[in-house]
Enzyme design. Structure first.
Site, PDB file in Angstrom:
ATOM      1  N   SER A 238      49.047  -2.067  58.988  1.00 15.62           N
ATOM      2  CA  SER A 238      49.364  -1.415  60.259  1.00 15.62           C
ATOM      3  C   SER A 238      50.832  -1.660  60.608  1.00 15.62           C
ATOM      4  CB  SER A 238      48.476  -1.994  61.353  1.00 15.62           C
ATOM      5  OG  SER A 238      48.815  -3.366  61.522  1.00 15.62           O
ATOM      6  N   LYS A 239      51.288  -0.964  61.628  1.00 16.07           N
ATOM      7  CA  LYS A 239      52.678  -1.119  62.078  1.00 16.07           C
ATOM      8  C   LYS A 239      52.985  -2.572  62.402  1.00 16.07           C
ATOM      9  CE  LYS A 239      55.176   2.809  63.197  1.00 16.07           C
ATOM     10  NZ  LYS A 239      54.505   4.055  63.442  1.00 16.07           N
ATOM     11  N   ARG A 240      52.040  -3.196  63.093  1.00 16.62           N
ATOM     12  CA  ARG A 240      52.249  -4.570  63.512  1.00 16.62           C
ATOM     13  C   ARG A 240      52.449  -5.493  62.310  1.00 16.62           C
ATOM     14  NH1 ARG A 240      48.970  -8.891  65.392  1.00 16.62           N
ATOM     15  NH2 ARG A 240      47.069  -7.819  64.775  1.00 16.62           N
ATOM     16  N   HIS A 241      51.788  -5.167  61.201  1.00 18.04           N
ATOM     17  CA  HIS A 241      51.849  -6.027  60.029  1.00 18.04           C
ATOM     18  C   HIS A 241      52.787  -5.526  58.958  1.00 18.04           C
ATOM     19  CE1 HIS A 241      47.712  -7.502  61.378  1.00 18.04           C
ATOM     20  NE2 HIS A 241      48.586  -8.443  61.615  1.00 18.04           N
TER      21      HIS A 241
END
Ligand code: GLU
Length: 462
Positions: A238-241
């Site tokens: 994901s974007k966060r990761h």
């Protein structure tokens, strides 16, 4: 000669999954003295490919990947694609299909009702009659009717697809524009690509592309389908990761060699070696050694690698890089001691800049918890007494001078180190933690040490 390519669809930025396949392709070309080429897959004209290319090249520049020859833009090549479509029509290897959307929908429904996989039934494959009026035809390629499509994937091994699973797919839409699998095959062939290294989300495009190669009489390249990168949670990244712009890593204070090292190991290994210079990658990399299973993004490992590369960077280089983080040390008289201390402690340039600023600039505010902890007893009196000792002392220059002063102080007061250490830390940097106090005081000097103590004592009285 080995010729590889990176063929991004211009989504506006380069993300780390893309950078990893680009790195693998680049390494394989450079290792073999071949070429690494860049193709922008911008047939979807709604997007601005020049801007996207700029972003990709900017990221390539940052990490040090270079490409050969002109950038190929698919949007420039519609006439070329058209000529190959006409060639296939002329040779009877492709045909016009006049099926309407309604007819296609009906066919699909019937097939689903019979629990069959929806596929085009080939009804115009050998059509010689008069075409129905008012239908703009699509162009379909003649896929093999029987047998299998087999190819050796350099990572996944032999891939076999029954001919019955691939229908006569569309190579040009009714408005004449060519479709994705057609243009990729034409481009890879005409660009002389020998080794296609790409994400395994394209694995099942490959049989279709092989049909195009064969129809046009092109030699097949070798294919390597790289498994995807999963997030630390085992789900799609994901974007966060990390599914974010590569340049975001620069902003966060990562060194490009740390990111490349991280990415090369994310899905490839050479024994249990973790640290790879680009030279070592070039020496050992082989795409057939890429893992066949997905790999997992591990942010701690990236931090660990970054800390390693920061520690091993010259102070001059670090000082230059830190300017992007608003810290100007190049001609600072304390540059060497500051960088020697903080390159051992920090995992990113951003953290380094922040911690060095904390030392160089008197604290604006004090951490509430630290204040409570440091001043619950006679912290304030001890701090005032220490200030007197500093005032009276001579020759406070090196960290060892300051250390000796601190030692004399705790001995005289018969206290443990923490008793003065905690209040002093809060005075100097506004919080607990941080680097060695003797180092900090020798960097800021006697006047500033006294002024920071004074400032905190005043604050405490208020
Ligand atoms: N444009 C495709 C993508 O960005 C890559 C296609 C390929 O490498 O063949 O996923």
């Amino acid at each position: 000669m080995v010729v590889t390519r990176f063929a991004p669809s211009p989504t506006g930025y380069l993300h780390i999954g893309g950078l990893r396949t680009a790195l693998y392709s680049w390494l394989w070309a450079r290792k073999n003295g071949g070429k690494f080429r860049l193709r922008i897959e911008d047939t979807d004209l709604a997007r601005n490919s020049a801007e996207a290319t700029k972003k990709i090249v900017e990221a390539f520049d940052w990490v040090g990947l270079n490409y050969d020859d002109e950038v190929v833009y698919q949007s420039d090549r519609f006439d070329l694609y058209k000529s190959y479509i006409l060639k296939l029509l002329d040779e009877g290897k492709a045909y016009r299909c006049y099926m309407t959307k309604e007819e296609l929908d009906k066919l699909r429904e019937e097939q689903m009702a019979r629990k069959e996989r929806p596929r085009y039934d080939g009804r115009y494959r050998d059509f010689t009659g008069t075409p129905p009026a008012g239908v703009d035809p699509v162009i379909r390629i003649k896929a093999p009717l029987e047998g299998e499509i087999v190819f050796d994937d350099g990572i996944k091994g032999t891939i076999t697809i029954k001919a019955s699973e691939v229908d006569d797919f569309i190579i040009a839409r009714s408005d004449g524009t060519p479709t994705y699998n057609f243009v990729v095959a034409v481009d890879d062939a005409l660009m002389g690509i020998t080794d296609v290294i790409r994400g395994d989300d394209h694995l099942y495009n490959t049989p279709k592309q092989i049909i195009v190669y064969e129809a046009l009489g092109f030699d097949l390249p070798r294919f390597y389908h790289v498994p995807m990168i999963l997030g630390p949670d085992g789900k799609k990244l994901s974007k966060r990761h990390g599914a974010t712009d590569v340049m975001e890593y620069k902003t966060q204070g990562y060194l490009p060699e740390a990111l490349l090292n991280f990415l090369v190991r994310l899905g490839w290994s050479h024994g249990d070696q973790e640290i790879f210079s680009v030279e070592e990658m070039l020496e050992h990399f082989d795409p057939t050694d890429i893992n066949s299973g997905a790999s997992q993004y591990n942010p701690d490992k990236l931090l660990w690698l970054n800390a390693h590369y920061i520690k091993n960077s010259s102070n001059e280089r670090l000082a230059k890089l830190l300017e992007d983080f608003g810290l100007y040390l190049l001609s600072h008289d304390k540059r060497e001691i500051l960088l020697d201390i903080f390159k051992e402690r920090c995992k990113t340039l951003a953290e380094m800049a922040q911690q060095i600023k904390e030392v160089l600039e008197a604290p604006e505010t004090y951490d509430e918890k630290a204040l409570k902890k440091a001043f619950k007893g006679d912290g304030a009196q001890l701090l005032a007494a220490f200030a007197e000792a500093v005032e009276a002392a001579e020759g406070l220059h090196l960290p060892t001078d300051w250390h000796a002063l601190l030692e004399r102080f705790v001995e005289k007061k018969q206290i443990g180190f923490g008793k003065i250490g905690m209040p002093l830390r809060v005075a100097l940097i506004g919080r607990l933690g941080g680097p060695d106090l003797s180092d900090v005081m020798s960097i800021v000097g006697k006047e500033e040490t006294l002024s920071r103590i004074e400032k905190l004592l005043t604050h405490l009285q208020a």
